[in-house]
Design an enzyme around this catalytic site. Sequence first.
Site, short mmCIF file in Angstrom:
data_model
loop_
_atom_site.label_atom_id
_atom_site.label_comp_id
_atom_site.label_asym_id
_atom_site.label_seq_id
_atom_site.Cartn_x
_atom_site.Cartn_y
_atom_site.Cartn_z
N LYS A 79 -22.32 18.46 -24.48
CA LYS A 79 -20.97 19.03 -24.53
C LYS A 79 -20.30 18.59 -25.83
O LYS A 79 -20.47 17.45 -26.27
CB LYS A 79 -20.18 18.56 -23.31
CG LYS A 79 -18.80 19.18 -23.16
CD LYS A 79 -18.14 18.74 -21.86
CE LYS A 79 -16.76 19.33 -21.66
NZ LYS A 79 -16.16 18.94 -20.37
N SER A 154 -14.60 22.52 -17.41
CA SER A 154 -14.63 22.78 -18.84
C SER A 154 -16.01 22.68 -19.47
O SER A 154 -16.20 23.06 -20.62
CB SER A 154 -13.69 21.79 -19.55
OG SER A 154 -14.13 20.45 -19.37
N SER A 178 -14.95 19.08 -14.04
CA SER A 178 -15.50 19.84 -15.17
C SER A 178 -17.01 19.83 -15.28
O SER A 178 -17.57 20.59 -16.07
CB SER A 178 -14.89 19.33 -16.48
OG SER A 178 -13.57 19.77 -16.60
#
EC number: 6.3.5.7
Length: 487
Positions: A79, A154, A178
């Site tokens: 990420k 996210s 997330s």
Amino acid sequence: MELYYLTAHELSDLLNRKEISSEEATAAIIDRIEAVDGRVQAYLTRTAEQALEEARAVDAARARGETLGPLAGVPMALKDNLCTEGVRTTCSSRMLADWVPPYDATVVRRLKEAGAVMLGKLNMDEFAMGSSTENSSFFPTRNPWDLERVPGGSSGGAVAAVAAGEAYFALGSDTGGSIRQPASFCGVVGMKPTYGRVSRYGLVAFASSLDQIGPITRDVTDCALVLEAIAGHDPLDSTSADLPVPDYRSALKPEVKGLKIGVPREYFGAGMEPEVAAIVRRAIAKLEELGAVCEETSLPHTEYALPAYYLVAPAEASSNLARYDGVSYGLRVPGKDIIEMYMNTRSQGFGPEVKRRIMLGTYALSSGYYDAYYLKALKVRTLIRRDFETAFEKYDLLATPTSPTVAFRLGEKAGDPLAMYLSDLCTIPINMAGLPALSLPCGFSQGLPVGLQLIGRPFAEATLLQAAYAFEQSTEYHRRRPELGVA
């Protein structure tokens, strides 16, 4: 099954038996990224040449008979809020669009020590604020199961990459769901470890008392493997727990006989799609069939978790994001004086959702409202934690849906922040209490994955993994892959 759809442990076995080289596996994944990422849009930055060099180095070390790490030669991705030395790290924000960190996050360093090969950096909601990856300043990521739907957020890019065969595993961050919510939407395994189990050093902060880094994998065995590689005390993170890291893979026994599992009724309330609720209840019945004792229970303050979270998290974000002022690093938009430069930089550098949360957090922390909002939210957080403590006096685990719905359509909730916030209804309480939780695929509704969430006592990740593994071994949901043909 195609090489790019193997699990990390399956690939590792092939590598150890020298039936395939790391360079071949890495090249296969790079080809897969080239073939499908134009539609999935999981990657922000690709490091293909670097990945091939790392893979060749692992192959050479293996040929020399050197002792290798547990993830040696396995291609993975990160990420884009995890710092990577020499590789752009943007947090999907204009503010950091060209920022290159001078150091690695602790988890990145540990993956390198374990021998993993980095393929690149993955799309996300800007500064990890969002539930759909539509808040990226660059482009939205799409769900590999239905390209007209969101992957969740996210960590949407990380989860979509694993689901689409564009990485064998990924690391994400989880502040209010997330990792787990997108894992549910895309049919993979995602874990938020106990707060302090994994170092946050090098994670670009959103809400420091809630953020936690965790693995995103294709099955529970991979989850155990990756967690073991990244967990452990770190002197660079004062909140990391100085506790030994268990052998998580040894916990993977298909055995839940006698395990007591509570099923909180509050997680099956308003807003829950009936078919999602039914699928999750069938999954809980499967655990019962395997020998677990499942009972309905109550976490009475659950309804207050969402409003409390949206005071605590934005307040911390308001403080953490104050550092982006155009002075030291990141975007700088000139102005006639320093005040105008600050205003121009922050108004043009941040997207609408980040600005919304900064404003909300600043308001909650302001002198006239601190006691009425922020302090009260902290008191509610204590009540939520006590609910869990009471439940865990009786139960080993809790089982709930991960998300009240399946993946929704792109744009469906983009104009309605409150509807978007409700996507994390089932995941936020766990962050507020600092507990470990895991989402794993437990069925399909309208052809879209549904996730079962298992919640554990602090630092009881091994128990979570054991129950998840037992469920996984008695079902086939984790073996299903999206049908992403080559365009």
